[in-house]
Design an enzyme around this catalytic site. Sequence first.
Site, PDB file in Angstrom:
ATOM      1  N   CYS A 113      46.272  37.861  28.919  1.00 37.95           N
ATOM      2  CA  CYS A 113      46.224  36.814  29.919  1.00 37.95           C
ATOM      3  C   CYS A 113      44.901  36.075  29.821  1.00 37.95           C
ATOM      4  O   CYS A 113      44.655  35.163  30.561  1.00 37.95           O
ATOM      5  CB  CYS A 113      46.431  37.375  31.301  1.00 37.95           C
ATOM      6  SG  CYS A 113      45.007  38.046  32.103  1.00 37.95           S
ATOM      7  N   ARG A 122      39.589  37.104  37.498  1.00 38.01           N
ATOM      8  CA  ARG A 122      38.552  38.113  37.460  1.00 38.01           C
ATOM      9  C   ARG A 122      38.316  38.384  35.991  1.00 38.01           C
ATOM     10  O   ARG A 122      39.184  38.862  35.299  1.00 38.01           O
ATOM     11  CB  ARG A 122      39.106  39.347  38.142  1.00 38.01           C
ATOM     12  CG  ARG A 122      38.167  40.456  38.332  1.00 38.01           C
ATOM     13  CD  ARG A 122      38.839  41.488  39.195  1.00 38.01           C
ATOM     14  NE  ARG A 122      39.399  40.887  40.406  1.00 38.01           N
ATOM     15  CZ  ARG A 122      40.275  41.457  41.200  1.00 38.01           C
ATOM     16  NH1 ARG A 122      40.716  42.649  40.928  1.00 38.01           N
ATOM     17  NH2 ARG A 122      40.739  40.859  42.255  1.00 38.01           N
ATOM     18  N   ARG A 125      45.163  52.889  49.874  1.00 37.58           N
ATOM     19  CA  ARG A 125      45.627  52.515  48.530  1.00 37.58           C
ATOM     20  C   ARG A 125      44.468  52.436  47.554  1.00 37.58           C
ATOM     21  O   ARG A 125      43.317  52.255  47.950  1.00 37.58           O
ATOM     22  CB  ARG A 125      46.393  51.192  48.564  1.00 37.58           C
ATOM     23  CG  ARG A 125      45.646  50.020  49.184  1.00 37.58           C
ATOM     24  CD  ARG A 125      46.678  49.023  49.735  1.00 37.58           C
ATOM     25  NE  ARG A 125      46.119  47.731  50.114  1.00 37.58           N
ATOM     26  CZ  ARG A 125      45.538  47.487  51.288  1.00 37.58           C
ATOM     27  NH1 ARG A 125      45.361  48.472  52.159  1.00 37.58           N
ATOM     28  NH2 ARG A 125      45.102  46.289  51.575  1.00 37.58           N
ATOM     29  N   LYS A 137      40.075  41.456  50.850  1.00 38.69           N
ATOM     30  CA  LYS A 137      40.770  40.163  50.785  1.00 38.69           C
ATOM     31  C   LYS A 137      41.102  39.694  52.196  1.00 38.69           C
ATOM     32  O   LYS A 137      41.562  40.483  53.000  1.00 38.69           O
ATOM     33  CB  LYS A 137      42.077  40.322  50.003  1.00 38.69           C
ATOM     34  CG  LYS A 137      41.883  40.615  48.538  1.00 38.69           C
ATOM     35  CD  LYS A 137      43.233  40.621  47.830  1.00 38.69           C
ATOM     36  CE  LYS A 137      43.119  41.134  46.418  1.00 38.69           C
ATOM     37  NZ  LYS A 137      42.809  42.577  46.362  1.00 38.69           N
ATOM     38  N   CYS A 142      39.816  43.831  30.053  1.00 36.50           N
ATOM     39  CA  CYS A 142      41.011  43.015  29.947  1.00 36.50           C
ATOM     40  C   CYS A 142      41.458  42.949  28.489  1.00 36.50           C
ATOM     41  O   CYS A 142      40.675  42.665  27.611  1.00 36.50           O
ATOM     42  CB  CYS A 142      40.717  41.622  30.458  1.00 36.50           C
ATOM     43  SG  CYS A 142      42.179  40.624  30.505  1.00 36.50           S
ATOM     44  N   ASP A 163      38.033  33.835  42.034  1.00 39.17           N
ATOM     45  CA  ASP A 163      36.793  34.614  42.150  1.00 39.17           C
ATOM     46  C   ASP A 163      35.707  33.903  41.357  1.00 39.17           C
ATOM     47  O   ASP A 163      35.963  33.393  40.270  1.00 39.17           O
ATOM     48  CB  ASP A 163      36.967  36.016  41.546  1.00 39.17           C
ATOM     49  CG  ASP A 163      37.844  36.909  42.400  1.00 39.17           C
ATOM     50  OD1 ASP A 163      38.023  36.606  43.588  1.00 39.17           O
ATOM     51  OD2 ASP A 163      38.345  37.911  41.857  1.00 39.17           O
ATOM     52  N   ARG A 171      38.867  50.778  47.641  1.00 41.65           N
ATOM     53  CA  ARG A 171      38.273  49.940  48.680  1.00 41.65           C
ATOM     54  C   ARG A 171      38.943  50.162  50.026  1.00 41.65           C
ATOM     55  O   ARG A 171      38.315  50.137  51.058  1.00 41.65           O
ATOM     56  CB  ARG A 171      38.391  48.465  48.292  1.00 41.65           C
ATOM     57  CG  ARG A 171      37.832  47.536  49.331  1.00 41.65           C
ATOM     58  CD  ARG A 171      38.330  46.131  49.115  1.00 41.65           C
ATOM     59  NE  ARG A 171      37.648  45.471  48.017  1.00 41.65           N
ATOM     60  CZ  ARG A 171      38.152  44.399  47.374  1.00 41.65           C
ATOM     61  NH1 ARG A 171      39.325  43.933  47.712  1.00 41.65           N
ATOM     62  NH2 ARG A 171      37.477  43.837  46.404  1.00 41.65           N
ATOM     63  N   TYR A 172      40.259  50.329  50.002  1.00 40.05           N
ATOM     64  CA  TYR A 172      41.018  50.504  51.243  1.00 40.05           C
ATOM     65  C   TYR A 172      41.467  51.952  51.333  1.00 40.05           C
ATOM     66  O   TYR A 172      41.824  52.572  50.335  1.00 40.05           O
ATOM     67  CB  TYR A 172      42.256  49.603  51.232  1.00 40.05           C
ATOM     68  CG  TYR A 172      41.964  48.136  51.038  1.00 40.05           C
ATOM     69  CD1 TYR A 172      41.447  47.360  52.074  1.00 40.05           C
ATOM     70  CD2 TYR A 172      42.229  47.508  49.825  1.00 40.05           C
ATOM     71  CE1 TYR A 172      41.203  46.006  51.906  1.00 40.05           C
ATOM     72  CE2 TYR A 172      41.991  46.152  49.641  1.00 40.05           C
ATOM     73  CZ  TYR A 172      41.477  45.404  50.681  1.00 40.05           C
ATOM     74  OH  TYR A 172      41.236  44.071  50.503  1.00 40.05           O
ATOM     75  N   ASP A 205      39.113  36.984  47.948  1.00 46.47           N
ATOM     76  CA  ASP A 205      38.505  38.301  47.818  1.00 46.47           C
ATOM     77  C   ASP A 205      37.020  38.076  48.109  1.00 46.47           C
ATOM     78  O   ASP A 205      36.326  37.432  47.314  1.00 46.47           O
ATOM     79  CB  ASP A 205      38.732  38.822  46.385  1.00 46.47           C
ATOM     80  CG  ASP A 205      38.970  40.310  46.370  1.00 46.47           C
ATOM     81  OD1 ASP A 205      38.329  41.008  47.174  1.00 46.47           O
ATOM     82  OD2 ASP A 205      39.781  40.771  45.543  1.00 46.47           O
ATOM     83  N   CYS A 253      41.829  35.309  33.669  1.00 43.85           N
ATOM     84  CA  CYS A 253      42.292  35.844  34.927  1.00 43.85           C
ATOM     85  C   CYS A 253      41.416  35.211  35.984  1.00 43.85           C
ATOM     86  O   CYS A 253      40.558  34.390  35.705  1.00 43.85           O
ATOM     87  CB  CYS A 253      42.148  37.359  34.923  1.00 43.85           C
ATOM     88  SG  CYS A 253      43.110  38.165  36.179  1.00 43.85           S
TER      89      CYS A 253
HETATM   90  C1  LIG Z   1      43.399  43.487  45.822  1.00 45.33           C
HETATM   91  C2  LIG Z   1      43.079  44.909  45.936  1.00 45.33           C
HETATM   92  C3  LIG Z   1      44.006  45.822  46.489  1.00 45.33           C
HETATM   93  C4  LIG Z   1      45.373  45.392  46.962  1.00 45.33           C
HETATM   94  O1  LIG Z   1      45.306  44.606  48.097  1.00 45.33           O
HETATM   95  P1  LIG Z   1      46.636  44.158  48.822  1.00 45.33           P
HETATM   96  O2  LIG Z   1      46.153  43.222  49.886  1.00 45.33           O
HETATM   97  O3  LIG Z   1      47.300  45.389  49.359  1.00 45.33           O
HETATM   98  O4  LIG Z   1      47.499  43.479  47.799  1.00 45.33           O
HETATM   99  C5  LIG Z   1      43.647  47.137  46.583  1.00 45.33           C
HETATM  100  N1  LIG Z   1      42.439  47.571  46.177  1.00 45.33           N
HETATM  101  C6  LIG Z   1      41.531  46.725  45.658  1.00 45.33           C
HETATM  102  C7  LIG Z   1      40.212  47.259  45.221  1.00 45.33           C
HETATM  103  C8  LIG Z   1      41.822  45.370  45.514  1.00 45.33           C
HETATM  104  O5  LIG Z   1      40.933  44.534  44.971  1.00 45.33           O
END
Ligand SMILES: *Cc1c(COP(=O)(O)O)cnc(C)c1O
Length: 339
Positions: A105, A110, A92, A313, A101, A269, A88-89, A306, A108
């Site tokens: 846990c 999610r 990362r 987020k 899952c 969520d 998504r980002y 989220d 969750c």
């Molecule tokens: C939550 C999440 C992250 C991590 O987000 P941070 O704000 O860096 O903790 C990275 N990718 C996805 C798809 C997420 O849902």
Amino acid sequence: MSNKTLRTVHELLQHDFITEQEVPSLDKLSQIYAIAISPEMVNLIQTTDDPIGLQYIPHPEEAITHPDELNDPIADEALSPIPGIVHRYEDRVLLKPLLICPVYCRFCFRREQVGPDNGLLSDQQLENALQWIENHSQIQEVILSGGDPFILSPRRMKHIIETLNQIPHVTTIRIHTRVPFSAPSKMTAELIDSLESDKALWVVVHANHPKEFTPAAYQVIKTLIKSGIPLLSQSVLLKNINDDVETLESLLRHFVKWRIKPYYLHQLDKAPGTARFYVSIDKGRQLLSALRGRVTGLAWPTYVLDIPGGHGKVPLGPDYFNPQTPHSVLDPNHKIRQI
Ligand SMILES: *Cc1c(COP(=O)(O)O)cnc(C)c1O
């Protein structure tokens, strides 16, 4: 003392965790969400509606999907180029070595559904996911996420960490887990040794209530810290579990006392069947604002949502900047102060 993970409706009934009347609906529910209550949690549950019972014992209401609940509330599937990867980002990526899952846990924020083979990525799928990371040089951080990565065998974990260590553009590895609290005996010395890494490796532990801070969990946390791993926390704001100031304060203080820095407090969520735990954002903001000034800044988490649809987020405040009157802020008691 029980030393067995409960996995069937029948076992829940034997432990008086559910009633006869609930059996038919829970039989159906267990086709969608697997049952697994670790021995540690079985022993911790005193009543079915205490904070541990509420989190771990399935409830017939979870079969009801409310109109505003979504199967994939944060659109992870749409953001998944290949199995095991959610991107998504830019910088990362999530690496999910278990596609579903494993329910140590169980609840969750999610929900992920029961699947064949405990949802483990095949060896080939895992290699493809690791190759994808190697091929994308913008990825600096790899986040191992749920299904819970600490359900993996030490051998598989070691392989993942060693492979990531060899990818030059990956600088940081992060593992999100609930196992240290929900099934501490799964955290064997061998598993913790497998985390030995040249890159920065951070662990984000998930706990929602002070009662989860057991002596067994403490031993795991201590060992992780001794291994040089920095620890952060995440919790979900849950109705009747931690949605009052005293419980939230105690939860956050427990983290700090255990050398875990509170990171995220998640707005729940809207996954199917989670309505009985829903807390409004308004209430969440009020709770956080009641903690401002009352607890050490070390204990302060970011309250995050989220956004449904996979838009990322965002912090939900509370905020203290006063946009109506420039050059002013609210103090912790909500009095306007000039700056
Ligand atoms: C939550 C999440 C992250 C991590 O987000 P941070 O704000 O860096 O903790 C990275 N990718 C996805 C798809 C997420 O849902």
